[in-house]
Each structure stands twice: as structure tokens, then as C-alpha cells.
Write an enzyme that holds these catalytic residues in place. Structure first.
Site, PDB file in Angstrom:
ATOM      1  N   ALA A 395     -21.593 -46.177 -64.247  1.00 14.16           N
ATOM      2  CA  ALA A 395     -20.958 -47.463 -64.521  1.00 14.16           C
ATOM      3  C   ALA A 395     -21.526 -48.099 -65.779  1.00 14.16           C
ATOM      4  CB  ALA A 395     -21.138 -48.397 -63.319  1.00 14.16           C
ATOM      5  N   CYS A 396     -22.844 -47.976 -65.966  1.00 16.27           N
ATOM      6  CA  CYS A 396     -23.459 -48.525 -67.180  1.00 16.27           C
ATOM      7  C   CYS A 396     -22.975 -47.785 -68.421  1.00 16.27           C
ATOM      8  CB  CYS A 396     -24.978 -48.447 -67.075  1.00 16.27           C
ATOM      9  SG  CYS A 396     -25.699 -49.651 -65.949  1.00 16.27           S
ATOM     10  N   ALA A 397     -22.873 -46.455 -68.353  1.00 14.45           N
ATOM     11  CA  ALA A 397     -22.367 -45.688 -69.498  1.00 14.45           C
ATOM     12  C   ALA A 397     -20.976 -46.164 -69.875  1.00 14.45           C
ATOM     13  CB  ALA A 397     -22.353 -44.191 -69.163  1.00 14.45           C
TER      14      ALA A 397
END
Length: 434
Positions: A395-397
Site C-alpha cells: 500500500a505504501c509503494a
């Protein structure tokens, strides 16, 4: 209700997605939505999924359902769900507007089967309100110690499974997309030390030092390095690493709050991935503390995740998923605000850069490593938590790629007000190799 009967899950999905949405949803009640040959195939495996979404019609509802297996995607790699997440993001243009009528119909359809309190994953932490009720006021020393332990004191072996040999849990700096993670992490440490310009015998304080990679890199250059962390697991690992390297005369890592460091007159301070734990309201006081710890003309390198845009209500922060599962009390500020806080603490800000794409690449490497070492990761922390970490990193990527978040390095100097007519200040232009 539809035609006097309870709505099927497929019918509920049809209230929120257009008929031509390229997704197939197969539900536990035998109903379906979408074409059978759709590339994206979603499974709703239990009624608990519907109750989760009814209780929390936001990210917490879907995260709970996913973590507990009540919501799944065909072919997903739990260690690296990025492709599935990217496919789901592409569905945004097929989403219908949510109306009070559609919400009422779904609510009635779910509750026609009775009320049910859905389960909560064992890996979920307490809400911010519950932590405050227990006396853990955000960003006090007690709360910081608890929240750092929640995130980091799980298993050093688990972190090694995805971080790799560098044990560096921050954004790497890549010369190109083909560069290995290990080389990119070494490049990041090199870049920070070059920006700080420290010479053998000078003193570095690394705040939030993690497992010690910056302290080790500095000591290898002959710099006297002190690292502080609130994680006992990290400190033990770091000091064992220092001993193995034969650097005990130059390097030390302590379990200590940065506000309790007794030494002063450091030549340089590095704060790498630390500010996310500090709290935006404490930024000014944090940088004022750094100012006191540095000698005149000492340098500060602050490396932190930022939000791309100030929040509409002016209140920075983090989302509920990260707060409950990953970084309790995590807080993100916008780069302009951070630079102002550094400046207002008395520093000269001499350089800043945005490394957003580099963090997306770093995270893709971490997800790949987690996938490669999935069985060991599950042994270390359990299936649920390993699954949460795969979701979190993917999700962060995606968020870095979509420019929802960024990461900045700020280089600042504590000025010496006496002035330096002989030019002994710092070079006129950036002095490090990019």
C-alpha cells in the site's frame, strides 16, 4: 430488500459498481457480480466480511476482512499484494456514487440476517482513543516507548527476512532501477554521510538509529558515532553488530529517548525515518533540541516521509490502518511546514530533495524479499502479522507512486553568528556526489 427477498451479496455489490466493471465477485451465498472471465477475481468468503464493512465502512472494515480471510483476491501473493491493489485502484472509474438509499438497502439486507459483531484480528492494536484512556498520551516518553516497541520489538529475524543484510528500514537511493537493494541502501548511507561532511574523529548522533546501519557506516569512516533507539531488540542487534565489526571504540547504541541524551556539541546529527514518530505538533521543539545538541556550524540531516498536500482541516496525521496496525501515533507533515520548523528552530536550511520514486522502488524490493522468505516470516510473527506487513508495504509503494506521500531529505546547518570572513563556513554549492 429486493422483490420481497433479502438482497444477495452480488446485488449489493451491483449497487456500488457499474455493470461493465472489469471484476468478478463470487460470494459465500452463491451469488456473483461481473463477468466470469474478468482478470480481477474477488472472493467474499464469509458473512463476516459484510458485517465488518457495515460496522466500519472504511479502510478498517476491509482490512479486517482481508486479514481474517473473509475477503480475498484470486492469485494474490500475501507477501506482495501490490498487483492486486493496483488492479483494484484502476476500478475507481467504475464506482457509482454512494447514496443514502443504496446504503439503507445494503444495511437492511445485511441486518435481515440478524445482528453480528464481527471479530477483530489479533494483530490489531487499540485505537488512539483507547490508548489515551489508558494514559498513553501521544508523543510523551511513555507512549513513544510503548508504540516503538509495538512496531519494532517483534523479531529481528522477521525484519531481516524483508530488509536483507543491510537491516536498513528506510528509503534507499538508487542510481538506476536495476541497482540492487543492498547497493542502494549503501548509497543512501554514503549520501547522508557525504552531506554531513564528517571527518575521522568527529562526532555523530543518529537519532532513531534502528539496527545500527548508519552508526556502522559512520564508524567505518573513523567517525565517533552514537545511536539512540527506544527498541531493546534493535539496540541489542546493533551492539552485537558493532562488536562483530570491531568498532566498539568508535560506535555505541543505547536504549534512550533523544530528549535524554546528555552529551552536547555533536558535529553532525542524522535523523533518518524518525520524524514519523515525533508528532507534527512537536516538530519545532524536536528541531530546537537538535539545535542544542549540535556545535556551531554542525550539520543536521533529516530524512522523513511527508504528505504531498496539507490536509484540508490543517491537521496532519496518519490513517486508521497505520495507526492501529503499524505505527501507533504516527504523524506526517508537509515538506514546506517541516522546512519552516527547521528554519524557525534557528537553522540555515541549505538543501532539500524529494526521493519519492526511490521509496516506491525500495518497498517493491522489500515485498519481493518478504515473498522469498514468506515461510520464515510466518514462523517469526505469525500468518496474520506477516500478511499485514505485506499489505502495508504494498500500500505504501502504491501511495508513493500515486504521489499521496513523498520522502524528503533536509540538510541544515547550525549557524555561528560570529561570521566567517575567511570563508570557513560551508562550500558555496552542494559538495557531495549526487
Amino acid at each position: 430488500m429486493a422483490n420481497g427477498k433479502s438482497m444477495t451479496v452480488g446485488e449489493m455489490v451491483g449497487l456500488f459498481l457499474k455493470d461493465d466493471a472489469p471484476v468478478r465477485v463470487d460470494a459465500f451465498d452463491g451469488s456473483h457480480f461481473g463477468a466470469a472471465d474478468a482478470a480481477l477475481k474477488v472472493r467474499i468468503t464469509s458473512p463476516n466480511c459484510m458485517y465488518q464493512l457495515l460496522a466500519h465502512p472504511n479502510e478498517i472494515g476491509i482490512v479486517r476482512a482481508y486479514v481474517l480471510g473473509d475477503f480475498d483476491v484470486e492469485g494474490i501473493d500475501y507477501a506482495d499484494p501490490y498487483p492486486a491493489m493496483r488492479a483494484m485502484v484502476s476500478m475507481a472509474k467504475y464506482v457509482k456514487p454512494v447514496t443514502p438509499v443504496s446504503m439503507a438497502r445494503v444495511t437492511a439486507g445485511i441486518l435481515s440476517h440478524g445482528f453480528r459483531r464481527p471479530p477483530v484480528p489479533a494483530t490489531e492494536g487499540p485505537s488512539k482513543f483507547a490508548r489515551i484512556k489508558e494514559g498513553l498520551l501521544p508523543h510523551t516518553e511513555k507512549a513513544d516507548s510503548e508504540t516503538v516497541s509495538f512496531h519494532y520489538d517483534m523479531s529481528n529475524e522477521f525484519y531481516a527476512d524483508f530488509l536483507g543484510p543491510s537491516m536498513t528500514y528506510t528509503c534507499a537511493v538508487f542510481e538506476n532501477e536495476d541497482m540492487s537493494l543492498e547497493d542502494a541502501q549503501a548509497n543512501k548511507l554514503r549520501l547522508i554521510l557525504d552531506k554531513l561532511g564528517l571527518q575521522p574523529g568527529q562526532r555523530l548522533l543518529d537519532i532513531g538509529c534502528g539496527w545500527g546501519s548508519m552508526v556502522i557506516a559512520a564508524a567505518r569512516r573513523g567517525v565517533r558515532a552514537l545511536g539512540v533507539t527506544l527498541s531493546k531488540e534493535q539496540a541489542a542487534y546493533a551492539n552485537e553488530w558493532i562488536e562483530r565489526e570491531g568498532l566498539a571504540d568508535l560506535a555505541e547504541v543505547r536504549v534512550q529517548d533523544y530528549r535524554e541524551v546528555p552529551e552536547r556539541d555533536f558535529d553532525g546529527i542524522s535523523s533518518i525515518g524518525m520524524m514519523e514518530h515525533v508528532g507534527v505538533k512537536n516538530y519545532r521543539s524536536y528541531f530546537e533540541e537538535m539545535f542544542k545538541l549540535l556545535k556551531p556550524m554542525g550539520r543536521l540531516l533529516n530524512h522523513q516521509i511527508t504528505i504531498s498536500h496539507d490536509k484540508p482541516d490543517g491537521k496532519p496525521g496518519t490513517d486508521e490502518f497505520l495507526d492501529r496496525y503499524i505505527f501507533p501515533d504516527g504523524d506526517l507533515g508537509a515538506p514546506g511546514f517541516i522546512e519552516s520548523c527547521i528554519h524557525d528552530a534557528g537553522f540555515n536550511v541549505v538543501h532539500q530533495e524529494n526521493l519519492r520514486q526511490h521509496y516506491a522502488l525500495t518497498l517493491h524490493h522489500w515485498n519481493h524479499n518478504l515473498s522469498e522468505h514468506w515461510e520464515d516470516a510466518v514462523r517469526q510473527v505469525g500468518f496474520e502479522r506477516a500478511k499485514v506487513w505485506g499489505l502495508y508495504m504494498a500500500a505504501c509503494a502504491l501511495n508513493f507512486e500515486l504521489d499521496g506521500i513523498q520522502i524528503h531529505q533536509f540538510l541544515a546547518v547550525r549557524p555561528d553568528r560570529a561570521g566567517h570572513p575567511d570563508g570557513k563556513w560551508y562550500p558555496l554549492r552542494p559538495w557531495w556526489k549526487a
